[in-house]
Write a protein that holds these residues in place. Structure first.
Motif, PDB file in Angstrom:
ATOM      1  N   LEU A   1       4.693 -23.247  39.595  1.00 20.63           N
ATOM      2  CA  LEU A   1       3.375 -23.142  40.325  1.00 20.63           C
ATOM      3  C   LEU A   1       3.136 -21.666  40.430  1.00 20.63           C
ATOM      4  O   LEU A   1       4.026 -20.791  40.744  1.00 20.63           O
ATOM      5  N   THR A   2       1.968 -21.196  40.059  1.00 27.34           N
ATOM      6  CA  THR A   2       1.361 -20.067  40.373  1.00 27.34           C
ATOM      7  C   THR A   2       0.307 -20.168  41.382  1.00 27.34           C
ATOM      8  O   THR A   2      -0.339 -21.169  41.468  1.00 27.34           O
ATOM      9  N   GLY A   3      -0.122 -18.941  41.998  1.00 29.91           N
ATOM     10  CA  GLY A   3      -1.368 -19.014  42.927  1.00 29.91           C
ATOM     11  C   GLY A   3      -1.052 -18.164  44.138  1.00 29.91           C
ATOM     12  O   GLY A   3      -0.099 -17.078  43.942  1.00 29.91           O
ATOM     13  N   TYR A   4      -1.651 -18.420  45.431  1.00 31.46           N
ATOM     14  CA  TYR A   4      -1.525 -17.577  46.609  1.00 31.46           C
ATOM     15  C   TYR A   4      -1.432 -18.663  47.790  1.00 31.46           C
ATOM     16  O   TYR A   4      -2.281 -19.561  47.500  1.00 31.46           O
ATOM     17  N   THR A   5      -1.424 -17.859  48.780  1.00 37.31           N
ATOM     18  CA  THR A   5      -1.629 -18.531  50.236  1.00 37.31           C
ATOM     19  C   THR A   5      -2.518 -17.398  51.022  1.00 37.31           C
ATOM     20  O   THR A   5      -1.662 -16.304  50.999  1.00 37.31           O
ATOM     21  N   SER A   6      -3.328 -17.674  51.906  1.00 39.30           N
ATOM     22  CA  SER A   6      -3.978 -16.425  52.602  1.00 39.30           C
ATOM     23  C   SER A   6      -4.523 -17.156  53.789  1.00 39.30           C
ATOM     24  O   SER A   6      -4.990 -18.339  53.715  1.00 39.30           O
ATOM     25  N   ASN A   7      -4.671 -16.139  54.864  1.00 45.67           N
ATOM     26  CA  ASN A   7      -5.069 -16.692  56.152  1.00 45.67           C
ATOM     27  C   ASN A   7      -6.632 -16.368  55.834  1.00 45.67           C
ATOM     28  O   ASN A   7      -7.317 -15.610  55.461  1.00 45.67           O
ATOM     29  N   LEU A   8      -7.388 -17.320  56.430  1.00 44.20           N
ATOM     30  CA  LEU A   8      -8.981 -17.095  56.481  1.00 44.20           C
ATOM     31  C   LEU A   8      -9.116 -16.773  58.098  1.00 44.20           C
ATOM     32  O   LEU A   8      -8.639 -17.047  58.907  1.00 44.20           O
TER      33      LEU A   8
END
Length: 93
Positions: free
Chosen positions: A34-41
């Protein structure tokens, strides 16, 4: 199930300041591929963007909805789309 897709998910609940992004990245790396990201909104949700096979993305979404997450997840909404270039690995933003 080997179709490559992009899944974008928004996770609601008590998911900020509890290690949720770190936990999500660790699960994505365990799944592998898997590639991608996680971020707070700014509204308190966490956004997760994952690209890989549909089966791997579905596995990550299943984990996000599961009982082992840090904090408390009250809901996950996702949309599916086409792959986008520019992701190396799985990042925390």
């Amino acid at each position: 199930m080997h179709e490559h897709v992009r899944a974008t998910a928004w996770v609601r609940g008590r998911v900020q300041e509890v290690g949720f992004r770190w936990w999500t990245r660790a699960r994505a790396l365990e799944i592998g591929g898997l590639t991608g990201y996680t971020s707070n909104l700014s509204d308190g949700r966490v956004q997760v963007v994952a690209q890989g096979t549909r089966a791997d993305c579905e596995r990550l979404l299943e984990l996000l909805r599961g009982p082992g997450t840090p904090g408390r997840v009250t809901g996950v909404t996702e949309i599916w789309g086409e792959l986008r270039p520019g992701y190396d690995g799985f990042a925390i933003r």
